[in-house]
Design a protein around this motif. Structure first.
Motif, PDB file in Angstrom:
ATOM      1  N   VAL A   1      10.893  -6.649   1.791  1.00 57.12           N
ATOM      2  CA  VAL A   1      10.398  -6.882   0.479  1.00 57.12           C
ATOM      3  C   VAL A   1       9.387  -6.009   0.132  1.00 57.12           C
ATOM      4  O   VAL A   1       8.696  -5.323   0.952  1.00 57.12           O
ATOM      5  N   THR A   2       9.095  -5.818  -1.315  1.00 58.15           N
ATOM      6  CA  THR A   2       8.060  -4.950  -1.567  1.00 58.15           C
ATOM      7  C   THR A   2       7.037  -5.607  -2.147  1.00 58.15           C
ATOM      8  O   THR A   2       7.076  -6.662  -3.016  1.00 58.15           O
ATOM      9  N   ILE A   3       5.687  -5.190  -2.266  1.00 57.78           N
ATOM     10  CA  ILE A   3       4.531  -5.768  -2.957  1.00 57.78           C
ATOM     11  C   ILE A   3       3.717  -4.576  -3.565  1.00 57.78           C
ATOM     12  O   ILE A   3       3.341  -3.674  -3.084  1.00 57.78           O
ATOM     13  N   LYS A   4       3.607  -4.760  -4.848  1.00 55.30           N
ATOM     14  CA  LYS A   4       3.059  -3.858  -5.780  1.00 55.30           C
ATOM     15  C   LYS A   4       1.609  -4.101  -5.661  1.00 55.30           C
ATOM     16  O   LYS A   4       0.972  -4.996  -5.730  1.00 55.30           O
ATOM     17  N   ILE A   5       0.681  -2.710  -5.626  1.00 52.43           N
ATOM     18  CA  ILE A   5      -0.752  -2.865  -5.429  1.00 52.43           C
ATOM     19  C   ILE A   5      -1.208  -1.823  -6.534  1.00 52.43           C
ATOM     20  O   ILE A   5      -0.718  -0.811  -6.645  1.00 52.43           O
ATOM     21  N   THR A   6      -2.359  -2.113  -7.179  1.00 55.79           N
ATOM     22  CA  THR A   6      -2.908  -1.332  -8.197  1.00 55.79           C
ATOM     23  C   THR A   6      -4.266  -1.183  -8.233  1.00 55.79           C
ATOM     24  O   THR A   6      -4.851  -2.205  -7.584  1.00 55.79           O
ATOM     25  N   ASN A   7      -4.793   0.064  -8.532  1.00 57.03           N
ATOM     26  CA  ASN A   7      -6.165   0.316  -8.368  1.00 57.03           C
ATOM     27  C   ASN A   7      -6.902   0.459  -9.865  1.00 57.03           C
ATOM     28  O   ASN A   7      -6.656   1.195 -10.746  1.00 57.03           O
ATOM     29  N   GLU A   8      -7.482  -0.905 -10.365  1.00 58.99           N
ATOM     30  CA  GLU A   8      -7.999  -1.084 -11.651  1.00 58.99           C
ATOM     31  C   GLU A   8      -9.298  -0.775 -11.756  1.00 58.99           C
ATOM     32  O   GLU A   8      -9.882  -1.027 -12.976  1.00 58.99           O
ATOM     33  N   GLY A   9      -9.938  -0.275 -10.891  1.00 61.73           N
ATOM     34  CA  GLY A   9     -11.453   0.358 -10.583  1.00 61.73           C
ATOM     35  C   GLY A   9     -11.453   1.545 -11.329  1.00 61.73           C
ATOM     36  O   GLY A   9     -10.536   2.442 -11.544  1.00 61.73           O
ATOM     37  N   ALA A  10     -12.669   2.043 -11.141  1.00 64.51           N
ATOM     38  CA  ALA A  10     -12.977   3.559 -11.774  1.00 64.51           C
ATOM     39  C   ALA A  10     -13.276   4.510 -10.763  1.00 64.51           C
ATOM     40  O   ALA A  10     -13.424   5.611 -11.118  1.00 64.51           O
ATOM     41  N   ALA A  11     -12.794   3.943  -9.581  1.00 65.03           N
ATOM     42  CA  ALA A  11     -13.144   5.190  -8.553  1.00 65.03           C
ATOM     43  C   ALA A  11     -12.082   4.990  -7.375  1.00 65.03           C
ATOM     44  O   ALA A  11     -11.437   4.008  -7.229  1.00 65.03           O
TER      45      ALA A  11
END
Length: 249
Positions: free
Chosen positions: A44-54
């Motif tokens: 299975v796949t899990i999506k991760i995002t970086n919503e920070g500024a760094a």
């Protein structure tokens, strides 16, 4: 950064909180609040995002319930790719969670936990006197065999509830789960004679029971006593459920 170094680093941070200003912001976001892993799927796949500024260093691993165990010492029937990576601000990354082929129970769900640890970059300039915290997101992984009786949604209605004394002056609501599914419950409360008693939240494993402590019960239950809880489904949505409660001396 190894898991042991991260643990020591966090302990050192805790000791110095009173001396420095805190600079804390979680930028890494995991899509979804839980993972359902069908047994007939290889991965299975899990999506991760970086919503920070760094940018951030991200470490991911799966455990079987020992949340304080080092990732290097955990033995689970899954692997994650990639286990350690840099994620730039505004970017995304897909984790692949794969079965290793080890035997798993076929008559009930098995519960594991996905951990995603965000380590912010080293402070520089004016931020050198501020504490930067590592954030860990930990969500449930339900490994679901094929052909289980009933459904995960129906399992919430199969829970039975008993009010009992667990020690002098201490009480609990004990939920019994006769189904092969993990039942996730939240906002549990006991209502009796116009009073409401909080019982926390949690989950009940397949074919098992779990005691949810109740705070400040100050009288015997009335005949109108009921349990109210929110049942959480595979997608993280909750449904309010009301059930009768029996009393055990």
């Amino acid at each position: 950064m190894t898991a042991m170094n991260i643990k020591r680093w966090l302990q050192a941070l805790g000791a110095s909180v009173a001396l420095c200003a805190v600079h804390a912001h979680a930028g890494i976001v995991v899509a979804g609040t839980r993972v359902v892993f069908p047994a007939n799927e290889r991965e299975v796949t899990i999506k991760i995002t970086n919503e920070g500024a760094a940018p951030a260093l991200v470490q991911a691993w799966v455990d079987s319930g020992g949340q304080n165990e080092s990732p290097t010492h955990i033995d689970v029937p899954f692997t994650l790719t990639p286990p350690l990576f840099r994620l730039d601000a505004g970017k995304g990354q897909t984790l692949r969670m794969m079965q290793t082929g080890e035997p798993m129970p076929t008559d009930k769900e098995s519960l594991y936990w996905l951990n995603v640890l965000e380590v912010p970059p080293k402070a520089a300039g004016d931020d050198t006197n501020k504490i930067q915290l590592a954030f860990r997101t930990r969500i449930k992984v339900m490994y679901r065999p094929e052909g289980l009786a009933g459904s995960a949604t129906e399992a919430r209605d199969k829970l039975s509830w008993v009010f009992k004394q667990t020690a002098p002056g201490k009480y609990a609501l004990v939920a019994t789960n006769p189904t092969p599914y993990v039942v996730n419950v939240g906002s549990i409360s006991l209502k009796s004679d116009g009073k409401t008693y909080d019982a926390g939240a949690g989950y009940v494993l397949p074919g098992s029971h779990h005691a949810f402590p109740i705070s400040s019960v100050d009288s015997a239950l009335g005949p109108d006593a009921v349990v109210l809880f929110s049942a959480i489904d595979d997608w993280g949505s909750s449904t309010q459920v009301e059930r009768a409660v029996s009393v055990k001396p």
